[in-house]
Design a protein around this motif. Structure first.
Motif, PDB file in Angstrom:
ATOM      1  N   PHE B 338       0.809  -1.222   0.000  1.00  0.00           N
ATOM      2  CA  PHE B 338       0.000   0.000   0.000  1.00  0.00           C
ATOM      3  C   PHE B 338       0.837   1.263   0.000  1.00  0.00           C
ATOM      4  N   LYS B 339       2.059   1.198   0.514  1.00  0.00           N
ATOM      5  CA  LYS B 339       2.857   2.424   0.471  1.00  0.00           C
ATOM      6  C   LYS B 339       3.402   2.651  -0.931  1.00  0.00           C
ATOM      7  N   ALA B 340       3.771   1.563  -1.615  1.00  0.00           N
ATOM      8  CA  ALA B 340       4.151   1.718  -3.025  1.00  0.00           C
ATOM      9  C   ALA B 340       2.974   2.275  -3.803  1.00  0.00           C
ATOM     10  N   LEU B 341       1.781   1.764  -3.515  1.00  0.00           N
ATOM     11  CA  LEU B 341       0.579   2.262  -4.191  1.00  0.00           C
ATOM     12  C   LEU B 341       0.390   3.752  -3.941  1.00  0.00           C
ATOM     13  N   LEU B 342       0.521   4.175  -2.675  1.00  0.00           N
ATOM     14  CA  LEU B 342       0.298   5.592  -2.365  1.00  0.00           C
ATOM     15  C   LEU B 342       1.363   6.455  -3.028  1.00  0.00           C
ATOM     16  N   PHE B 343       2.608   5.994  -2.998  1.00  0.00           N
ATOM     17  CA  PHE B 343       3.655   6.800  -3.625  1.00  0.00           C
ATOM     18  C   PHE B 343       3.438   6.897  -5.128  1.00  0.00           C
ATOM     19  N   LEU B 344       3.133   5.764  -5.750  1.00  0.00           N
ATOM     20  CA  LEU B 344       2.907   5.806  -7.193  1.00  0.00           C
ATOM     21  C   LEU B 344       1.689   6.669  -7.507  1.00  0.00           C
ATOM     22  N   GLY B 345       0.665   6.580  -6.635  1.00  0.00           N
ATOM     23  CA  GLY B 345      -0.504   7.433  -6.828  1.00  0.00           C
ATOM     24  C   GLY B 345      -0.135   8.898  -6.718  1.00  0.00           C
ATOM     25  N   SER B 346       0.691   9.221  -5.691  1.00  0.00           N
ATOM     26  CA  SER B 346       1.105  10.626  -5.562  1.00  0.00           C
ATOM     27  C   SER B 346       1.936  11.020  -6.778  1.00  0.00           C
ATOM     28  N   GLY B 347       2.711  10.054  -7.309  1.00  0.00           N
ATOM     29  CA  GLY B 347       3.484  10.329  -8.522  1.00  0.00           C
ATOM     30  C   GLY B 347       2.555  10.653  -9.678  1.00  0.00           C
ATOM     31  N   SER B 348       1.472   9.917  -9.765  1.00  0.00           N
ATOM     32  CA  SER B 348       0.500  10.176 -10.823  1.00  0.00           C
ATOM     33  C   SER B 348      -0.083  11.579 -10.685  1.00  0.00           C
ATOM     34  N   VAL B 349      -0.378  11.974  -9.432  1.00  0.00           N
ATOM     35  CA  VAL B 349      -0.910  13.326  -9.199  1.00  0.00           C
ATOM     36  C   VAL B 349       0.144  14.363  -9.583  1.00  0.00           C
ATOM     37  N   ILE B 350       1.381  14.142  -9.107  1.00  0.00           N
ATOM     38  CA  ILE B 350       2.449  15.111  -9.378  1.00  0.00           C
ATOM     39  C   ILE B 350       2.685  15.227 -10.882  1.00  0.00           C
ATOM     40  N   HIS B 351       2.640  14.073 -11.540  1.00  0.00           N
ATOM     41  CA  HIS B 351       2.836  14.033 -12.993  1.00  0.00           C
ATOM     42  C   HIS B 351       1.780  14.892 -13.694  1.00  0.00           C
ATOM     43  N   SER B 352       0.535  14.768 -13.248  1.00  0.00           N
ATOM     44  CA  SER B 352      -0.531  15.501 -13.928  1.00  0.00           C
ATOM     45  C   SER B 352      -0.551  16.969 -13.515  1.00  0.00           C
ATOM     46  N   MET B 353       0.041  17.299 -12.368  1.00  0.00           N
ATOM     47  CA  MET B 353       0.036  18.698 -11.902  1.00  0.00           C
ATOM     48  C   MET B 353       1.366  19.381 -12.211  1.00  0.00           C
ATOM     49  N   GLN B 354       2.052  18.911 -13.209  1.00  0.00           N
ATOM     50  CA  GLN B 354       3.294  19.540 -13.659  1.00  0.00           C
ATOM     51  C   GLN B 354       4.294  19.722 -12.531  1.00  0.00           C
ATOM     52  N   ASN B 355       4.545  18.607 -11.821  1.00  0.00           N
ATOM     53  CA  ASN B 355       5.570  18.529 -10.788  1.00  0.00           C
ATOM     54  C   ASN B 355       5.312  19.408  -9.574  1.00  0.00           C
ATOM     55  N   GLU B 356       4.073  19.850  -9.386  1.00  0.00           N
ATOM     56  CA  GLU B 356       3.743  20.572  -8.154  1.00  0.00           C
ATOM     57  C   GLU B 356       3.492  19.545  -7.053  1.00  0.00           C
ATOM     58  N   GLN B 357       4.216  19.727  -5.904  1.00  0.00           N
ATOM     59  CA  GLN B 357       4.041  18.746  -4.839  1.00  0.00           C
ATOM     60  C   GLN B 357       3.299  19.312  -3.637  1.00  0.00           C
ATOM     61  N   ASN B 358       3.010  20.598  -3.652  1.00  0.00           N
ATOM     62  CA  ASN B 358       2.369  21.227  -2.505  1.00  0.00           C
ATOM     63  C   ASN B 358       0.862  20.977  -2.558  1.00  0.00           C
ATOM     64  N   MET B 359       0.345  20.372  -1.479  1.00  0.00           N
ATOM     65  CA  MET B 359      -1.082  20.027  -1.491  1.00  0.00           C
ATOM     66  C   MET B 359      -1.973  21.263  -1.474  1.00  0.00           C
ATOM     67  N   HIS B 360      -1.421  22.412  -1.085  1.00  0.00           N
ATOM     68  CA  HIS B 360      -2.212  23.644  -1.119  1.00  0.00           C
ATOM     69  C   HIS B 360      -2.615  24.020  -2.543  1.00  0.00           C
ATOM     70  N   GLU B 361      -1.869  23.485  -3.509  1.00  0.00           N
ATOM     71  CA  GLU B 361      -2.175  23.809  -4.906  1.00  0.00           C
ATOM     72  C   GLU B 361      -3.112  22.777  -5.524  1.00  0.00           C
ATOM     73  N   TYR B 362      -3.421  21.714  -4.765  1.00  0.00           N
ATOM     74  CA  TYR B 362      -4.282  20.669  -5.316  1.00  0.00           C
ATOM     75  C   TYR B 362      -5.751  20.992  -5.034  1.00  0.00           C
ATOM     76  N   GLY B 363      -6.514  19.927  -4.938  1.00  0.00           N
ATOM     77  CA  GLY B 363      -7.936  20.066  -4.603  1.00  0.00           C
ATOM     78  C   GLY B 363      -8.815  19.725  -5.782  1.00  0.00           C
ATOM     79  N   GLY B 364      -9.863  18.940  -5.494  1.00  0.00           N
ATOM     80  CA  GLY B 364     -10.867  18.649  -6.510  1.00  0.00           C
ATOM     81  C   GLY B 364     -10.395  17.781  -7.651  1.00  0.00           C
ATOM     82  N   LEU B 365      -9.310  17.025  -7.433  1.00  0.00           N
ATOM     83  CA  LEU B 365      -8.789  16.245  -8.554  1.00  0.00           C
ATOM     84  C   LEU B 365      -9.544  14.942  -8.783  1.00  0.00           C
ATOM     85  N   LYS B 366     -10.549  14.694  -7.930  1.00  0.00           N
ATOM     86  CA  LYS B 366     -11.285  13.438  -8.005  1.00  0.00           C
ATOM     87  C   LYS B 366     -11.807  13.170  -9.416  1.00  0.00           C
TER      88      LYS B 366
END
Lengths: 101, 634
Positions: B338-366
């Motif tokens: 599950f930690k590999a899953l979460l990291f890869l998932g966060s990688g997927s998010v970071i990939h789609s958000m153009q390498n932004e890692q700050n969660m303050h810039e995220y939201g509503g990505l569901k």
């Protein structure tokens, strides 16, 4: 023969002294080298005289040896001179002292 | 497969050799395929080993060749073929393969694609050799090798200063642990005259309790470094500077569990080492709670996961300390999924958000990332230990183990305290996990520009996520049901069993412990939801409630600053003093000697005029004087 030994030795001593004088006072390197040869010949003359006096060919053998070595030494010395001539204009021993401390 | 176990590490090594030599110039993108195939071959061979594991104890050590021989020290390159090796190999090669597949897509735009797929198989090779080793020296060598690969991969983007610094920090912090580890191995050789596992374990009764305790504690210092336990945890969050698949593979799923594995492999030493298990349990419990409180306030999505990893590793050490060894390895396996899953998932998010890692810039990505969202929630539920996902079974067993160790008649009351710390850590785990999920996927987008460009990742990245999600759901119930008697328990029973602890109670207590931990996890989930879910989530909501605590946690308890002052500044000061002694005093004496000789010789050297004729004159004078003396003497 014994009477002449002293005259041969005398001439040898004169040659040697002249050579030594030249080595000590002349500034031109070529002349210094010539003077070294003069000293050598003075010694060779004495050796030859002794050899004849004692009827022992050892002296002449020594003369031949020293002549051969002198020739070799002259080759090396002149080669150094030629090499030196490419770097300096003046062949004066008192100018060539850049290798001291 | 038990006839040729060396094939398992060989295939990643070949992949490394091919990619390293031909990759940059000829193979380019094909290096990803070569690397993935190398790991896949290794995984399939591991399954072969699993099915064909020798039953006789005598056949469980495979010697490839004698590596070195010096005096009474004899070291073989050999492999231990037992259930523990198989479990570790399945986790390592399986997760590695999925991450290799994922990296093919994730690293697609990177110019150093071939370099990435050179170090990654080398890492897998080292990790395989580490878990298969049959003696401490091989273990140590490959322990360092995985460290080196980790260094290369953390500093993968070497034009970033932060990445280089993080790589050095990881390397140097690990050296502190390795110092203890090496000293432990020296002591083992000193006491037993051998470093082979089975010989050492067989002779463990022959040494004194004090010696065993010293060895156990020194080895544990090594494990603390590699597995990021307080106070050597500081490198792991910074290691997130590496590419996300690296974080998933090395800094969450495999390498950091090497410490757990090492303790699990050497249980006889640790059980003989008296107080050492209590120390392990204490440090584990403290780290679990400590890291969880930091994770609560971090804003960088990968840092949350990093502190979560530190915290989960702490729980595994708590299990080892309690004597619930199988639970620790069980959690190691489920956590890897599950930690590999979460990291890869966060990688997927970071990939789609153009390498932004700050969660303050995220939201509503569901709605933008439906697959990532679904698998991420599964991973989050597993990490929060919600019934019936994987994390529940393993974490519950850890906490039950700690409880029974504390409550049983010959147990240690301290472990009840550790149990409560572990429970609190689980509460915080559930809280920060769902805080992360709410901030990332729910609510309103907080950065319109990034949100509009977001898009679901390619299927090559989604596929590993789905497979890991399936494992995160099924691994717990599949391997660990019923508790204490699941497949993994029976399987590992031959290798890992406690000689000292009976950690069971009647079923009422077991069930009520499970209910307590689930209830606590649910409280955490609901607390996070009530704070972050309602309407537009405000990340700063927590900060307003307890500003002092928030800052303390956000600044990671100032551990880095303390290290800066206590270790780095003081080392620099000590270094400056030593430098001054060397540069001024030692060099000064040598220079003084030289200066004196120079001063004296400046008088003497006047004789040397450089005039050849002067020399000749002196020679001639000398000759005359000598001859004169000789003549006068006669």
């Amino acid at each position: 023969m014994a009477d002449y030994l002293n005259s041969y030795l005398f001439i040898g001593a004169i040659l040697f002294t002249l050579g030594a004088f030249g080595v000590l006072v002349r500034r031109n390197i070529i002349v210094v080298l010539l003077s070294v040869e003069l000293m050598l010949q003075g010694v060779n003359l004495s050796l030859g005289a002794f050899s004849t006096f004692y009827h022992d060919m050892g002296g002449y053998m020594l003369v031949l040896l020293s002549l051969a070595i002198a020739a070799a030494e002259a080759v090396v010395g002149l080669a150094i001179l030629v090499a030196l001539s490419r770097h300096v204009d003046e062949f004066y021993v008192d100018r060539l002292k850049s290798l001291r401390w | 497969m038990s006839e040729a176990p060396w094939l398992i590490p060989l295939s990643p090594l070949i992949a490394f050799a091919i990619n390293g030599s031909l990759g940059p110039r000829y193979l380019k993108r094909a290096t990803g395929i070569v690397g993935s195939l190398g790991i896949l071959a290794s995984f399939l061979l591991t399954i072969g080993l699993w099915l064909d594991l020798p039953k006789e104890d005598s056949q469980r050590e495979y010697i490839l060749y004698r590596w070195l021989e010096s005096g009474s020290l004899r070291i073989d390159i050999g492999f231990t073929l037992d259930e523990l090796t198989v479990v570790m190999l399945l986790v390592v090669t399986g997760v590695s393969f999925l991450i290799h597949v994922y990296s093919n897509a994730y690293m697609d735009h990177d110019n150093s694609f071939a370099r990435f797929f050179t170090w990654l198989p080398l890492f897998v090779f080292s990790m395989i050799m580490l878990v298969m080793a049959n003696n401490f020296l091989s273990l140590f060598v490959f322990w360092e090798m995985v460290g080196v690969c980790s260094y290369f991969l953390i500093g993968f983007w070497h034009n970033r200063d932060s990445a280089n610094n993080a790589a050095m920090k990881a390397f140097i912090t690990n050296r502190v642990g390795d110092f203890g580890f090496a000293a432990g191995i020296f002591l083992i050789f000193w006491n037993f005259g051998t470093v082979n596992y089975s010989e050492v374990h067989g002779a463990i009764g022959t040494i004194t309790n004090g010696a065993a305790t010293t060895i156990a504690l020194l080895l544990f210092i090594g494990a603390m470094g590699k597995s990021a336990q307080f106070p050597l945890h500081i490198w792991l969050p910074d290691a997130m500077e590496g590419p996300t698949p690296v974080s998933a593979l090395i800094h969450a799923a495999t390498m950091v569990t090497a410490g757990i594995f090492m303790v699990g492999r050497n249980i006889p030493i640790f059980e003989a080492g008296g107080v050492s298990l209590i120390v392990i349990g204490g440090i584990g419990a403290f780290t679990a709670l400590f890291a969880a409180t930091i994770a609560v306030t971090q804003t960088d999505i990968k840092r949350v996961l990093a502190y979560s990893t530190v915290s989960q590793l702490g729980l595994m050490f708590l299990a080892l300390g309690s004597g619930a060894y199988v639970a620790a390895l069980f959690h190691l396996a489920t956590h890897a999924f599950f930690k590999a899953l979460l990291f890869l998932g966060s990688g997927s998010v970071i990939h789609s958000m153009q390498n932004e890692q700050n969660m303050h810039e995220y939201g509503g990505l569901k709605s933008k990332l439906p697959w990532t969202y679904a698998t991420y929630v599964i991973g989050g539920l597993a990490l929060s230990a919600i019934f019936p996902l994987a994390g529940f079974w393993s974490k519950d067993e850890i906490l039950a183990g700690a409880f029974f160790r504390g409550a049983s008649s010959n147990g240690d009351v301290l472990f009840l305290l550790f149990w409560i710390m572990g429970l609190t850590a689980s509460l915080l785990t559930a809280f920060y996990t769902f805080r992360m999920i709410h901030l990332t996927f729910h609510g309103m987008p907080r950065n319109r520009a990034l949100y509009d460009h977001a898009h679901e990742s390619p299927w090559l990245m989604i596929l590993p996520l789905v497979l890991l999600a399936v494992l995160s759901i099924a691994a717990g119930i599949g391997l660990g049901f019923p508790p204490e008697h699941g497949i993994i328990h029976d399987y590992l029973h031959h290798v890992i069993h406690s000689k000292h602890f009976e950690l069971t109670g009647d079923s009422t207590i077991i069930v009520s412990l499970a209910i307590i931990s689930t209830a606590i996890a649910l409280i955490g989930v609901m607390a996070a939801s009530s704070i972050y879910q309602r309407g537009r989530p405000r990340p700063e909501a927590m900060g307003k409630l307890f500003p002092a605590l928030y800052t303390l946690s956000y600044k990671k308890y100032y551990v880095d600053e303390l290290v800066e002052i206590l270790v780095i500044k003081s080392s620099k000061a000590a270094g400056f003093v030593l430098w001054a002694i060397d540069a001024k005093l030692v060099d000064g004496m040598v220079n003084l000697l030289g200066w004196l000789i120079k001063a004296f010789s400046s008088i003497g050297r006047r004789v040397q005029t450089g005039q050849v004729q002067n020399y000749v004159l002196i020679m001639a004078t000398g000759l005359v004087v000598s001859l004169g003396i000789i003549m006068v003497m006669q």
